[in-house]
Design an enzyme around this catalytic site. Structure first.
Site: not given
Ligand code: UD1
Ligand code: CA
Length: 518
Positions: A37, A42, A199, A416
């Site tokens: 979320a 940055r 952590n 083409y």
């Protein structure tokens, strides 16, 4: 053989040795909640940070594929910022994932709360990961869950040791080395900031402990946020076992916040991918300038020369040499083929074929075995048979070129007419002279010739020579009459005099002729 199709639903292979994580099936969990979320401000991008790519795949796709490997009953991605983009992308890469919306970013605990809302009763384990940690592998998640299970923990957090832990939450342990709590950098004391164990933000929770913990935490901290990390302290204080699973590979915990970190993550991911291929028998001459996406497949004795970029669903068979300075996107290269200074996409290159230098292969190019697409040649939707050659300065669009045919230098397949595109066929072992224009639709049969400089507007049958150009006329004396006094006229006069003298049997030189004229 048909040109490979663009693959939307790619599952990037993690940069590790085993294709499917060992033990992932046993590590089945009740839910994986992927936090996605955040603002990603940055990155300074109008595109969601999570859609920015590492080794050719969005960061979100790595997170989702690691989560999927855990075979969770529920896979929830918590979205908020730029959620339309994130949800649209999820719909493409992982239609099986649910989304939950977090309108306001009130912290990681609040995000998890939002994620759990729609899931009802949950029993078992809940894994929480971030969407912006692309290096995290399913193997590591599996190890985390197994460690959690064997210790019968309420929470197990994935940790690593950082040489510069600034900004991370620190793992605080007690005198017995067991985990006490996690403290955020902004809330940490001097002593706590000296702790190197960080952590990762990736956890496995017992579902009940998680639900209970979420009711206990408050935004009583430096950032005034609801910290998921606080659940560790809550569980510990209530006497529930908590643990940490420490891994050596810091990269697997590393998030990407800006484009500097994005490029470093790309370089590291690429380094790992190349190491894996080199160990599997691929020669990479210059790893610093060679980029290989996670989804590419290479064989033994492939050689990648400097400046090579292999992307998407590209595969290269044994003995092929790619580069230098070559980009292949969704290209299949056969055994022993060489592809030199080339840009190609959605194409197939046969065994022993040669491409380049300076070739441009657009989607639908199929080059047969031992065929050649040479220098300054552009192809599009062109099937070129085995051993056929398109060696120099050609545009071959909407072309069917038979086995062994030879397309002369400077041939243009005029496909083409400004309104529709049409196909040109050149039969087996036919020969198109240099500087021809083949105006589609036109069919040149097997074993036919087209004279150099022809503009071919009608079919040519097998065995015929087509000559479609002005008849040559040589006008005597034109240079002397129209360009008198130029060096060209002088040269013509000198050549004429020399020829006359030679015819008269004299040995006069050109110099003596000029002297006479002077
Ligand atoms: C968090 C951890 C920190 C850890 C670090 C690892 C907390 C309180 N801190 O810190 O201990 O070392 O990650 O990178 O958890 N997110 C939401 N909604 C929110 C807040 C965050 O979805 O309301 C998502 C973000 O998009 C991001 C992730 O959660 O993917 C982490 O958020 P971020 O603010 O970067 O956490 P950190 O402050 O880095
Ligand atoms: Ca933050």
């Amino acid at each position: 053989m048909s040109a490979p199709q663009d693959q939307n639903q790619v599952q990037p292979t993690p940069a590790s040795d085993s294709p499917s994580p060992a033990g992932a099936a046993e590590a089945q969990v009740a839910a994986v909640v992927v936090l996605a979320a955040g603002g990603g401000t940055r990155m300074k991008s109008s595109r969601s940070k999570l859609l920015h790519e590492v080794a050719g795949h969005s960061m979100l796709s790595y997170a989702v594929s690691a989560a999927t490997a855990m075979q969770p009953e529920h896979l929830v991605v918590v979205v908020g910022h730029q959620r339309e983009q994130v949800e649209a992308h999820l719909g493409e890469i992982a239609p099986h994932a649910q989304t939950a919306v977090q309108d306001q970013q009130r912290g990681t605990a609040h995000a998890v709360q939002c994620g759990l809302e729609g899931l009802g009763e949950l029993h078992g384990e809940v894994v929480v990961t971030y969407a912006d940690v692309p290096m995290l592998t399913a193997e590591t998640l599996t190890e985390l869950v197994l460690a959690h299970r064997s210790a019968a923990n309420a929470v197990t957090v994935l940790t690593a040791t950082a040489s510069d832990p600034t900004g991370y939450g620190r793992v605080v342990r007690d005198a017995y080395d067991s985990v006490l709590k996690i403290v955020e950098h902004k809330d940490a004391s001097e002593d706590e900031r000296a702790i190197a164990e960080i952590n990762s933000g990736i956890y496995v929770f017992d579902a009940d402990a998680l639900r209970h913990g979420l009711t206990q935490i408050t935004p009583n901290n430096a950032q005034n946020e609801l910290y998921l990390t606080d659940i560790i302290g809550v569980a510990r204080a209530e006497g529930r076992p908590v643990g940490a699973h420490l891994i050596d590979d810091l990269w697997q915990t590393e998030g990407v916040n800006d484009r500097v970190q994005l490029s470093r993550m790309n370089a590291e991911m690429n380094r790992r991918i190349l190491d894996r291929w080199m160990r599997a028998g691929v020669t990479v001459v210059d790893p610093a300038t060679t980029w290989v996406h996670a989804t590419v497949d290479l064989s033994t004795d492939v050689t990648l020369l400097p400046g090579t970029s292999l992307e998407g669903a590209t595969s290269v068979a044994s003995g092929a040499v790619i580069g230098p300075d070559t980009t292949l996107v969704d290209v299949e290269v056969g055994e022993r083929a060489t592809v030199t200074r080339t840009h190609a996409s959605l194409s197939i290159i046969g065994a022993d074929a040669a491409v380049g230098p300076f070739a441009y292969l657009r989607p639908g190019t199929v080059l047969g075995d031992a065929g050649k697409i040479g220098t300054f040649v552009e192809t599009k939707n062109a099937r070129i048979g085995a051993g056929a050659k398109v060696p120099h300065l050609t545009y071959a669009g909407d072309a069917l070129i038979g086995e062994g045919a030879n397309i002369g230098a400077g041939t243009i397949f005029a496909n083409y007419d400004g309104v529709t595109k049409s196909t040109t066929e050149v039969g087996r072992y036919s020969f198109v002279g240099s500087d021809s224009v083949l105006v589609a639709p036109v069919v040149i049969g097997d074993g036919a010739y087209v004279a150099a400089g022809s503009t071919v507007t009608g079919d040519v049958a097998s065995g015929q020579l087509a000559v479609a150009r002005g008849q040559q006329r040589n006008i005597n004396g034109w240079v002397a009459r129209k360009r008198g006094g130029t060096k060209t006229a002088d040269a013509a006069a000198a050549a004429g005099a020399a020829a006359a003298a030679a015819a008269a049997g004299t040995t006069d030189t050109v110099t003596s002729v000029e002297e006479e004229q002077a």
